[in-house]
Design a protein around this motif. Structure first.
Motif, PDB file in Angstrom:
ATOM      1  N   VAL A  64       0.801  -1.230   0.098  1.00 10.30           N
ATOM      2  CA  VAL A  64       0.044   0.022  -0.055  1.00 10.30           C
ATOM      3  C   VAL A  64       0.707   1.243   0.080  1.00 10.30           C
ATOM      4  CG1 VAL A  64      -1.875  -1.204   1.178  1.00 10.30           C
ATOM      5  CG2 VAL A  64      -0.104   0.133   2.406  1.00 10.30           C
ATOM      6  N   VAL A  65       0.090   2.416  -0.393  1.00 10.93           N
ATOM      7  CA  VAL A  65       0.949   3.642  -0.177  1.00 10.93           C
ATOM      8  C   VAL A  65      -0.051   4.441   0.446  1.00 10.93           C
ATOM      9  CG1 VAL A  65       1.456   5.857  -1.619  1.00 10.93           C
ATOM     10  CG2 VAL A  65       1.645   3.703  -2.600  1.00 10.93           C
ATOM     11  N   THR A  66       0.609   5.097   1.639  1.00 11.88           N
ATOM     12  CA  THR A  66      -0.417   5.992   2.693  1.00 11.88           C
ATOM     13  C   THR A  66      -0.445   7.481   2.316  1.00 11.88           C
ATOM     14  OG1 THR A  66       1.558   6.455   3.897  1.00 11.88           O
ATOM     15  CG2 THR A  66       0.535   4.512   4.678  1.00 11.88           C
ATOM     16  N   ALA A  67      -1.196   8.113   2.922  1.00 12.04           N
ATOM     17  CA  ALA A  67      -1.386   9.627   2.722  1.00 12.04           C
ATOM     18  C   ALA A  67      -0.047  10.320   2.739  1.00 12.04           C
ATOM     19  CB  ALA A  67      -2.379  10.150   3.316  1.00 12.04           C
ATOM     20  N   GLY A  68       0.817  10.049   3.681  1.00 15.62           N
ATOM     21  CA  GLY A  68       1.835  10.724   3.874  1.00 15.62           C
ATOM     22  C   GLY A  68       2.909  10.070   2.942  1.00 15.62           C
ATOM     23  N   GLY A  69       2.968   9.015   2.016  1.00 16.04           N
ATOM     24  CA  GLY A  69       3.838   8.695   0.902  1.00 16.04           C
ATOM     25  C   GLY A  69       4.732   7.570   1.422  1.00 16.04           C
ATOM     26  N   LEU A  70       4.384   7.001   2.488  1.00 18.76           N
ATOM     27  CA  LEU A  70       5.182   5.759   3.031  1.00 18.76           C
ATOM     28  C   LEU A  70       4.470   4.684   1.921  1.00 18.76           C
ATOM     29  CD1 LEU A  70       4.975   5.905   6.725  1.00 18.76           C
ATOM     30  CD2 LEU A  70       6.892   6.317   5.428  1.00 18.76           C
ATOM     31  N   LEU A  71       5.460   3.617   1.370  1.00 13.25           N
ATOM     32  CA  LEU A  71       5.296   2.628   0.762  1.00 13.25           C
ATOM     33  C   LEU A  71       5.539   1.340   1.829  1.00 13.25           C
ATOM     34  CD1 LEU A  71       6.179   4.707  -1.523  1.00 13.25           C
ATOM     35  CD2 LEU A  71       5.656   2.596  -3.023  1.00 13.25           C
ATOM     36  N   GLY A  72       4.651   0.200   1.907  1.00 11.85           N
ATOM     37  CA  GLY A  72       4.977  -0.715   2.518  1.00 11.85           C
ATOM     38  C   GLY A  72       3.851  -1.796   2.368  1.00 11.85           C
ATOM     39  N   LYS A  73       4.264  -2.922   3.208  1.00 10.09           N
ATOM     40  CA  LYS A  73       3.453  -4.120   3.224  1.00 10.09           C
ATOM     41  C   LYS A  73       2.914  -4.205   4.198  1.00 10.09           C
ATOM     42  CE  LYS A  73       5.294  -7.654   1.194  1.00 10.09           C
ATOM     43  NZ  LYS A  73       6.019  -8.928   0.529  1.00 10.09           N
ATOM     44  N   ILE A  74       1.242  -4.544   4.287  1.00  6.95           N
ATOM     45  CA  ILE A  74       0.552  -4.680   5.479  1.00  6.95           C
ATOM     46  C   ILE A  74       1.055  -6.100   6.410  1.00  6.95           C
ATOM     47  CG2 ILE A  74      -1.774  -5.021   6.250  1.00  6.95           C
ATOM     48  CD1 ILE A  74      -2.783  -3.576   4.412  1.00  6.95           C
ATOM     49  N   SER A  75       1.529  -5.815   7.403  1.00  8.01           N
ATOM     50  CA  SER A  75       1.889  -7.057   8.250  1.00  8.01           C
ATOM     51  C   SER A  75       0.861  -7.355   9.539  1.00  8.01           C
ATOM     52  CB  SER A  75       3.095  -6.742   9.044  1.00  8.01           C
ATOM     53  OG  SER A  75       3.005  -5.600   9.797  1.00  8.01           O
ATOM     54  N   LYS A  76      -0.038  -6.249  10.013  1.00 11.14           N
ATOM     55  CA  LYS A  76      -1.076  -6.552  10.900  1.00 11.14           C
ATOM     56  C   LYS A  76      -2.302  -5.718  10.538  1.00 11.14           C
ATOM     57  CE  LYS A  76       2.358  -6.927  14.755  1.00 11.14           C
ATOM     58  NZ  LYS A  76       2.779  -6.435  15.872  1.00 11.14           N
ATOM     59  N   LEU A  77      -3.520  -6.459  10.767  1.00  9.93           N
ATOM     60  CA  LEU A  77      -4.533  -5.745  10.569  1.00  9.93           C
ATOM     61  C   LEU A  77      -5.580  -5.493  11.907  1.00  9.93           C
ATOM     62  CD1 LEU A  77      -6.188  -7.631   7.542  1.00  9.93           C
ATOM     63  CD2 LEU A  77      -5.355  -5.300   7.690  1.00  9.93           C
ATOM     64  N   GLY A  78      -5.833  -4.326  12.235  1.00 11.65           N
ATOM     65  CA  GLY A  78      -6.609  -4.059  13.253  1.00 11.65           C
ATOM     66  C   GLY A  78      -8.121  -3.496  12.913  1.00 11.65           C
ATOM     67  N   GLU A  79      -8.965  -3.342  13.801  1.00 12.75           N
ATOM     68  CA  GLU A  79     -10.218  -2.438  13.735  1.00 12.75           C
ATOM     69  C   GLU A  79     -10.157  -1.189  12.749  1.00 12.75           C
ATOM     70  OE1 GLU A  79     -14.500  -2.826  13.972  1.00 12.75           O
ATOM     71  OE2 GLU A  79     -12.928  -4.192  14.706  1.00 12.75           O
ATOM     72  N   SER A  80      -9.121  -0.469  13.233  1.00 17.88           N
ATOM     73  CA  SER A  80      -8.905   0.924  12.786  1.00 17.88           C
ATOM     74  C   SER A  80      -7.597   1.364  12.586  1.00 17.88           C
ATOM     75  CB  SER A  80      -9.503   2.141  13.619  1.00 17.88           C
ATOM     76  OG  SER A  80      -8.756   2.001  14.929  1.00 17.88           O
ATOM     77  N   ASN A  81      -6.706   0.339  12.699  1.00 19.60           N
ATOM     78  CA  ASN A  81      -5.258   0.768  12.434  1.00 19.60           C
ATOM     79  C   ASN A  81      -4.622  -0.665  11.687  1.00 19.60           C
ATOM     80  OD1 ASN A  81      -5.457   2.745  14.220  1.00 19.60           O
ATOM     81  ND2 ASN A  81      -4.472   1.689  15.935  1.00 19.60           N
ATOM     82  N   LEU A  82      -3.381  -0.144  10.777  1.00 21.66           N
ATOM     83  CA  LEU A  82      -2.752  -1.228  10.136  1.00 21.66           C
ATOM     84  C   LEU A  82      -1.391  -1.307  10.546  1.00 21.66           C
ATOM     85  CD1 LEU A  82      -4.035  -0.314   6.671  1.00 21.66           C
ATOM     86  CD2 LEU A  82      -5.005  -2.356   7.911  1.00 21.66           C
ATOM     87  N   GLY A  83      -0.749  -2.318  10.584  1.00 18.66           N
ATOM     88  CA  GLY A  83       0.612  -2.465  10.636  1.00 18.66           C
ATOM     89  C   GLY A  83       1.200  -2.546   9.575  1.00 18.66           C
ATOM     90  N   VAL A  84       1.992  -1.511   9.159  1.00 20.70           N
ATOM     91  CA  VAL A  84       2.555  -1.561   7.945  1.00 20.70           C
ATOM     92  C   VAL A  84       4.083  -1.583   7.823  1.00 20.70           C
ATOM     93  CG1 VAL A  84       2.903  -0.156   5.775  1.00 20.70           C
ATOM     94  CG2 VAL A  84       0.790   0.007   6.953  1.00 20.70           C
ATOM     95  N   GLU A  85       4.793  -2.849   7.146  1.00 22.49           N
ATOM     96  CA  GLU A  85       6.278  -2.802   7.336  1.00 22.49           C
ATOM     97  C   GLU A  85       6.737  -1.957   6.233  1.00 22.49           C
ATOM     98  OE1 GLU A  85       9.314  -6.725   7.175  1.00 22.49           O
ATOM     99  OE2 GLU A  85       7.410  -6.915   7.379  1.00 22.49           O
ATOM    100  N   ILE A  86       7.556  -1.067   6.667  1.00 25.05           N
ATOM    101  CA  ILE A  86       8.316  -0.185   5.563  1.00 25.05           C
ATOM    102  C   ILE A  86       9.680  -0.472   5.274  1.00 25.05           C
ATOM    103  CG2 ILE A  86       6.567   1.690   5.818  1.00 25.05           C
ATOM    104  CD1 ILE A  86       8.903   3.007   7.674  1.00 25.05           C
ATOM    105  N   ALA A  87      10.320  -1.431   5.968  1.00 23.66           N
ATOM    106  CA  ALA A  87      11.740  -2.000   5.814  1.00 23.66           C
ATOM    107  C   ALA A  87      11.548  -3.283   6.693  1.00 23.66           C
ATOM    108  CB  ALA A  87      12.910  -1.043   5.998  1.00 23.66           C
ATOM    109  N   ASN A  88      12.832  -4.131   6.314  1.00 22.36           N
ATOM    110  CA  ASN A  88      12.952  -5.309   7.071  1.00 22.36           C
ATOM    111  C   ASN A  88      13.053  -4.954   8.640  1.00 22.36           C
ATOM    112  OD1 ASN A  88      12.627  -6.840   4.913  1.00 22.36           O
ATOM    113  ND2 ASN A  88      15.019  -6.934   4.789  1.00 22.36           N
ATOM    114  N   GLY A  89      12.186  -5.402   9.540  1.00 23.27           N
ATOM    115  CA  GLY A  89      12.125  -5.190  10.868  1.00 23.27           C
ATOM    116  C   GLY A  89      11.562  -3.946  11.406  1.00 23.27           C
TER     117      GLY A  89
END
Length: 109
Positions: A64-89
C-alpha cells in the motif's frame, strides 16, 4: 441647494400570484443546483464510496501507499489501524483511512 428633488416612479399594481413569473425566477436556482450536483457532489460521493470499499478489502500482505507517502506491506490488521512494514524489521502503525492506494503485488522491492 445643489440637490434636485427625486421623484419615485409609480410601479404598476402587483397582481396577486403570477405563477409563471415566480417559476421563471426560481428556475435558474434549481438549474444551478442540478448542475452542481452532477459536476461536484455526485463524483465526490462515488470517490468516497470507492475509497471505503478499498479500505474494507485490505488484507495482510497487500502493498500500500499511505497519505504521507510511505510505501509498505501490511503486516497486521486491526479494527481501525494497520501495521505497515516499510523496511525489514521496521513497522509503523497507520490508520486504515490513511491508505491511498493498493499497489500490485511485487511493486515494492
Amino acid at each position: 441647494m445643489f440637490i434636485s428633488s427625486a421623484f419615485a416612479q409609480t410601479a404598476p399594481a402587483a397582481t396577486g400570484g403570477d405563477t409563471s413569473s415566480t417559476l421563471m425566477s426560481i428556475l435558474p436556482l434549481v438549474l444551478m443546483f442540478v448542475v452542481l450536483y452532477f459536476v461536484m457532489i455526485r463524483p465526490q460521493m462515488k470517490k468516497q464510496k470507492d475509497h471505503r470499499s478499498m479500505v474494507d478489502a485490505l488484507a495482510k500482505g497487500d502493498e500500500v501507499v499511505t497519505a504521507g507517502g510511505l510505501l509498505g506491506k501490511i503486516s497486521k490488521l486491526g479494527e481501525s489501524n494497520l501495521g505497515v512494514e516499510i523496511a525489514n524489521g521496521v513497522e509503523v502503525q497507520v490508520q486504515r483511512s490513511a491508505v491511498v492506494q493498493v499497489l500490485p503485488k511485487g511493486s515494492i522491492k
